[in-house]
Design a protein around this motif. Structure first.
Motif, mmCIF file in Angstrom:
data_model
loop_
_atom_site.group_PDB
_atom_site.id
_atom_site.type_symbol
_atom_site.label_atom_id
_atom_site.label_comp_id
_atom_site.label_asym_id
_atom_site.label_seq_id
_atom_site.Cartn_x
_atom_site.Cartn_y
_atom_site.Cartn_z
ATOM 1 N N ILE A 3 0.841 -1.199 0.000
ATOM 2 C CA ILE A 3 0.000 0.000 0.000
ATOM 3 C C ILE A 3 0.880 1.254 0.000
ATOM 4 C CG2 ILE A 3 -1.708 1.329 1.298
ATOM 5 C CD1 ILE A 3 -2.860 -1.134 -0.044
ATOM 6 N N VAL A 4 1.881 1.267 0.848
ATOM 7 C CA VAL A 4 2.770 2.424 0.916
ATOM 8 C C VAL A 4 3.509 2.608 -0.403
ATOM 9 C CG1 VAL A 4 4.781 3.422 2.067
ATOM 10 C CG2 VAL A 4 3.043 2.240 3.405
ATOM 11 N N GLU A 5 4.076 1.516 -0.910
ATOM 12 C CA GLU A 5 4.847 1.604 -2.145
ATOM 13 C C GLU A 5 3.964 2.004 -3.321
ATOM 14 O OE1 GLU A 5 6.355 -2.317 -2.212
ATOM 15 O OE2 GLU A 5 7.720 -2.010 -0.536
ATOM 16 N N TYR A 61 -5.588 4.391 -2.370
ATOM 17 C CA TYR A 61 -4.733 3.844 -1.320
ATOM 18 C C TYR A 61 -5.015 4.499 0.032
ATOM 19 C CZ TYR A 61 -1.869 1.605 -4.925
ATOM 20 O OH TYR A 61 -1.428 0.813 -5.963
ATOM 21 N N LEU A 62 -5.921 5.472 0.049
ATOM 22 C CA LEU A 62 -6.216 6.233 1.266
ATOM 23 C C LEU A 62 -7.572 5.846 1.830
ATOM 24 C CD1 LEU A 62 -5.204 9.798 -0.045
ATOM 25 C CD2 LEU A 62 -3.703 8.033 0.915
ATOM 26 N N THR A 63 -7.742 6.102 3.125
ATOM 27 C CA THR A 63 -9.083 5.976 3.699
ATOM 28 C C THR A 63 -9.971 7.062 3.085
ATOM 29 O OG1 THR A 63 -8.587 7.482 5.533
ATOM 30 C CG2 THR A 63 -8.118 5.123 5.879
ATOM 31 N N LYS A 64 -11.268 6.903 3.246
ATOM 32 C CA LYS A 64 -12.184 7.889 2.671
ATOM 33 C C LYS A 64 -11.921 9.286 3.225
ATOM 34 C CE LYS A 64 -15.912 4.622 1.662
ATOM 35 N NZ LYS A 64 -17.337 4.260 1.934
ATOM 36 N N GLN A 65 -11.667 9.372 4.530
ATOM 37 C CA GLN A 65 -11.409 10.670 5.134
ATOM 38 C C GLN A 65 -10.108 11.265 4.606
ATOM 39 O OE1 GLN A 65 -13.146 12.673 6.913
ATOM 40 N NE2 GLN A 65 -11.547 14.175 7.405
ATOM 41 N N VAL A 75 -4.159 2.187 8.644
ATOM 42 C CA VAL A 75 -5.129 1.526 9.514
ATOM 43 C C VAL A 75 -5.909 0.532 8.650
ATOM 44 C CG1 VAL A 75 -5.357 3.492 11.081
ATOM 45 C CG2 VAL A 75 -6.889 3.288 9.116
ATOM 46 N N GLN A 76 -6.670 -0.315 9.322
ATOM 47 C CA GLN A 76 -7.508 -1.263 8.591
ATOM 48 C C GLN A 76 -8.947 -0.747 8.548
ATOM 49 O OE1 GLN A 76 -6.430 -4.947 10.799
ATOM 50 N NE2 GLN A 76 -5.845 -5.752 8.783
ATOM 51 N N GLN A 77 -9.557 -0.859 7.363
ATOM 52 C CA GLN A 77 -10.952 -0.470 7.215
ATOM 53 C C GLN A 77 -11.705 -1.584 6.483
ATOM 54 O OE1 GLN A 77 -10.995 3.141 4.838
ATOM 55 N NE2 GLN A 77 -11.005 1.981 2.932
ATOM 56 N N TRP A 129 -5.924 -2.729 4.417
ATOM 57 C CA TRP A 129 -5.038 -1.675 4.902
ATOM 58 C C TRP A 129 -5.150 -0.445 4.001
ATOM 59 C CZ3 TRP A 129 -2.785 -1.729 9.499
ATOM 60 C CH2 TRP A 129 -2.546 -2.950 10.115
ATOM 61 N N ARG A 130 -5.297 0.718 4.610
ATOM 62 C CA ARG A 130 -5.326 1.972 3.868
ATOM 63 C C ARG A 130 -4.592 3.057 4.666
ATOM 64 N NH1 ARG A 130 -6.391 -1.034 0.493
ATOM 65 N NH2 ARG A 130 -8.116 -1.001 -1.026
#
Length: 622
Positions: free
Chosen positions: A67-69, A88-92, A165-167, A177-178
Motif C-alpha cells: 500500500i505504501v509503495e 490507497y487512502l481511507t475515505k477521510q 489503519v484497517q478499514q 489496509w489503507r
C-alpha cells in the motif's frame, strides 16, 4: 543525476505503476495499446521524457508495504484527480489530501523504513484496533509551492511518516489496509519531477513601469491531473493567478482582481492565423482598450516562451465571447525595458593595454577587435573592470587598482572625466567591484572597503552615488560581484562569507521618487545552493543566468541556471581554466568567456573558439 536505486527492500511484488514509453518525438502518447501486456516498471526512469505513468490501484488484500509503495508510485502518475492514488487512502484521508498544496522534491525516491506497530488509545473506533507507521526518509533538494514557485535547497534530510489503519473492504466483511495520515502535497524524486514538470515564464510589469518582468514557475508538461488543463492553458491560468510571492512586491498585473479563464475552459489553442483566443470571465468585461493591451502583452510574452506553441497574436475575449482587444508579436518591443530591436551579438572586453574594445563575434571568421571612442578606448584611462550601458552610448569603467569609477562616452571622443565614485579600501580587492547597468539607465557598483562596505546606485549613470539599503551586508559578508537584470527589479549577487562565494538573487524595491527615493535590495534567495563556490555570473535571458562555479565534490564548470535556482536543460561544452563568463540578454547571442587569459566564444553550441589571445573582462551591454 544518477539512476534511482531500487526503491524498497520489502519483497515487493511487481505492482505500483504501469509505465508506457512512447517512441514518437515530443508528441507523447496518444493512447494505451489495446493488445499485449502492460509491463510494471519503476516510475522514475531517469532520462526518458516520453514515459507516461498509469498508476495501478491496490490489489485485494494487499500487504501494508504494498500500500505504501503503491501510493508513492501513484503520486508520480498522470491520472485525473490522482484518483488512483486516492484509492490507497481511507475515505477521510482521500477527502483531505491536497496534492496541489506543495510539491516536495527529493534527490531520489522516498524510502519507507520498517513499519512501527502502534496500539490504539482510549476512545479509538473498533475498526482501529491497531495502526502501522512507516517513516519516510530521503534528501530534500527543492520545494514547489501552491503558486508554482520553485525553491532550491542545499540538500537537507527529509523525515516524514505515513500511517496505515484497517478499514472494511468492499464486501463489508474483510479488512483492507489503507493510509489515513500522510504528508500534504506530493513527494517525488528529482527525476520524476523533471519527467512531469517544465519551467515556464509568466510576465508581469515592473511596478509603476511599462516593461515586463519574467516570473519563472513550474507547470505539468502534459495535462494537469487536478485541473485537467493542457500545458498552454495551465500557463495562462497561472499568469492570471498572479505573481509568485517573492516577486509580488515589485511587479503589477494589469488584469483586474478576480480575472480568470471563462468557466469550464480547459484547453486553449491557436487558429490557422496563429492567433490565441483567450475567453475571460466577467471581471475583465469593463476594461478599456489601453489596459487590455497591457493584459494581452502579459499573455503574449508568457505563451511565447512555451516553444511548442507558435503564437503571433493574442485576442482577449469578454465573457460573452466578444473581442476585448488584439495584440500582435510586432508590438512586443513596446513593453520591454530595452526597446532596441535586433540581436546584440558583439560583446566588449579589455585588451592587454587596458583599452576597451568591441568583439565582432557575429562574423563567421574572427575579425580584429575595434577600440571604442573616448577615454576608455584611447588609453587615457587604463580600464580594469567595465560595464557598457544597454544603449551602447556610454560605459562605466573601474581603474587605478579598483579605486575609481568613471562614466564616459564610447561613441565620441571626449576628455577623461572626474571619478564619480572613489574607494578608500586598503587593497585592490577591497575596493570597487565591476559595475552593472539596469534597463532604467541606472548604474550599480559595490565598494568593498572593509571599513565602510556598501552597494551604490547612480541614477542615470551620473550624479551623486546613493547608498542602497542592504540589511544582509553585515560583518563578514563581502560583495564579490553583481549583475542587475534588464528590468531593474532583480540583482544577481556573488557574496563571500566564511571563505565560500555563493550566488544569491535579491529583489530591488524602490520607495518614493526623485532624490528622495529609497532603494533596497532585500529577501535574498539562493540560486545555486548545491555549488560549493561561484566565480562568475551573467544574465543570459529574462530568467536565466550563465554561471561559472564548482559543484560540491566536482570540478569547475559553466552551466545555465534559472533565476529560481532550477537547472536549465541546455548543455554548455566544457572549458578549461575559465575565469569569467558573459552572456547577452538575447539568448541567440554567443557566450563569451575569459579562459587562460584569452577571450573565447561559443557560437551555435558546438565548441569554444578563441577570438583574442590576450584580454580580460568580457561583457555584453548591461
Amino acid at each position: 543525476m544518477g539512476a534511482d536505486p531500487r526503491r524498497y527492500g520489502h519483497g515487493r511484488t511487481a505492482r505500483g505503476a504501469a509505465v508506457l514509453a512512447c517512441a514518437a518525438v515530443l508528441a507523447g502518447c496518444a493512447s494505451m495499446p489495446d493488445s499485449g501486456d502492460v509491463s510494471p516498471v519503476k516510475a522514475s526512469k531517469p532520462g526518458d521524457s516520453q514515459v507516461r505513468v498509469y498508476p495501478v490501484p491496490p490489489r485485494e488484500n494487499a500487504e501494508p508495504g504494498e500500500i505504501v509503495e503503491g501510493f508513492l508510485e501513484a503520486m508520480t502518475g498522470d491520472d485525473p484527480g490522482f484518483e488512483t492514488a486516492r484509492k490507497y487512502l481511507t475515505k477521510q484521508a482521500a477527502r483531505t489530501w491536497n496534492p496541489e498544496e506543495r510539491t516536495t522534491v527529493l534527490s531520489a525516491v522516498p524510502v519507507p523504513q520498517q513499519a512501527e506497530t502502534r496500539r490504539p488509545g482510549r476512545g479509538a473506533q473498533p475498526a482501529e484496533d491497531q495502526s502501522l507507521v512507516y517513516p519516510l526518509s530521503g534528501q530534500k533538494v527543492a520545494t514547489v509551492d501552491n503558486r508554482h514557485a520553485y525553491q532550491p535547497l542545499d540538500p537537507v534530510p527529509y523525515s516524514e511518516s505515513i500511517r496505515l489503519v484497517q478499514q472494511r473492504g468492499a464486501d463489508g466483511k474483510s479488512k483492507e489496509w489503507r493510509i489515513d495520515r500522510l504528508p500534504q502535497g506530493l513527494v517525488i524524486s528529482e527525476s520524476d519531477f523533471q519527467r512531469n514538470y517544465r519551467s515556464v515564464n509568466k510576465y508581469y510589469f515592473a511596478a509603476g513601469k511599462s516593461w515586463v518582468v519574467a516570473d519563472p514557475v513550474y507547470i505539468r508538461k502534459r495535462q494537469d491531473p487536478v485541473t485537467r488543463m493542457d500545458a498552454l492553458t495551465q500557463t495562462v491560468k497561472a499568469l492570471l493567478e498572479g505573481p509568485t510571492n517573492w516577486l509580488k512586491p515589485v511587479v503589477d498585473s494589469r488584469f483586474p482582481t478576480g480575472t480568470d479563464l471563462k468557466k469550464d475552459v480547459t484547453s486553449l489553442s491557436t487558429d490557422d492565423q496563429n492567433t490565441l483566443k483567450v475567453p475571460l470571465n466577467n471581471k475583465a468585461d469593463g476594461v478599456g482598450r489601453e489596459q487590455c493591451r497591457y493584459m494581452a502583452a502579459q499573455i503574449l510574452f508568457t505563451v511565447g516562451d512555451l516553444g511548442s506553441t507558435r503564437v503571433q497574436q493574442v485576442e482577449l475575449q469578454r465573457s460573452d465571447g466578444r473581442e476585448l482587444c488584439v495584440l500582435g508579436e510586432d508590438q512586443k518591443s513596446d513593453f520591454m525595458a530595452d526597446r532596441t530591436t535586433g540581436i546584440r551579438e558583439n560583446p566588449y572586453f579589455v585588451d592587454s593595454a587596458g583599452k576597451l574594445a568591441q568583439l565582432q563575434t557575429g562574423a563567421k571568421d574572427v575579425v580584429e577587435p575595434r577600440h571604442v571612442f573616448g577615454p576608455f578606448g584611447d588609453g587615457a584611462a587604463k580600464v580594469e573592470k567595465v560595464a557598457v550601458a544597454r544603449d551602447e552610448q556610454h560605459a562605466a569603467a573601474v581603474s587605478e587598482n579598483g579605486r575609481s569609477l568613471r562614466v564616459a562616452s564610447v561613441v565620441s571622443d571626449a576628455e577623461l572625466p572626474e571619478p564619480l565614485v572613489t574607494s578608500k579600501g586598503p587593497r585592490p580587492d577591497d575596493r570597487l567591484s565591476a559595475p552593472s547597468w539596469d534597463g532604467r539607465g541606472d548604474l550599480w557598483v559595490a565598494d568593498r572597503d572593509p571599513a565602510d562596505p556598501k552597494l551604490l546606485l547612480l541614477s542615470g549613470g551620473s550624479g551623486e552615488p546613493r547608498p542602497v539599503i542592504t540589511p544582509w551586508l553585515t560583518d563578514g559578508v563581502r560583495i564579490e560581484g553583481l549583475r542587475v537584470s534588464e528590468d531593474g527589479v532583480r540583482i544577481a549577487l556573488l557574496l563571500k562569507e566564511d571563505g565560500r562565494t555563493t550566488l544569491q538573487m535579491g529583489r530591488v524595491e524602490r520607495q518614493g521618487t526623485g532624490d528622495r527615493q529609497k532603494v533596497s535590495v532585500v529577501d535574498l534567495q539562493p540560486v545555486a545552493p548545491r555549488m560549493e563556490s561561484v566565480a562568475s555570473v551573467s544574465w543570459a535571458g529574462p530568467s536565466r543566468l550563465v554561471v561559472l562555479g564548482k559543484p560540491a565534490g566536482g570540478v569547475q564548470q559553466v552551466r545555465y541556471i534559472q533565476t529560481d535556482g532550477s537547472t536549465s536543460a541546455a548543455v554548455i561544452p566544457g572549458l578549461n581554466q575559465v575565469k569569467a563568463v558573459a552572456a547577452a540578454n538575447d539568448e541567440r547571442a554567443s557566450l563569451v568567456a575569459l579562459a587562460d587569459d584569452a577571450i573565447v566564444r561559443l557560437q551555435g553550441g558546438t565548441n569554444w573558439q578563441p577570438v583574442v589571445e590576450k584580454g580580460t573582462s568580457p561583457v555584453y551591454p548591461g
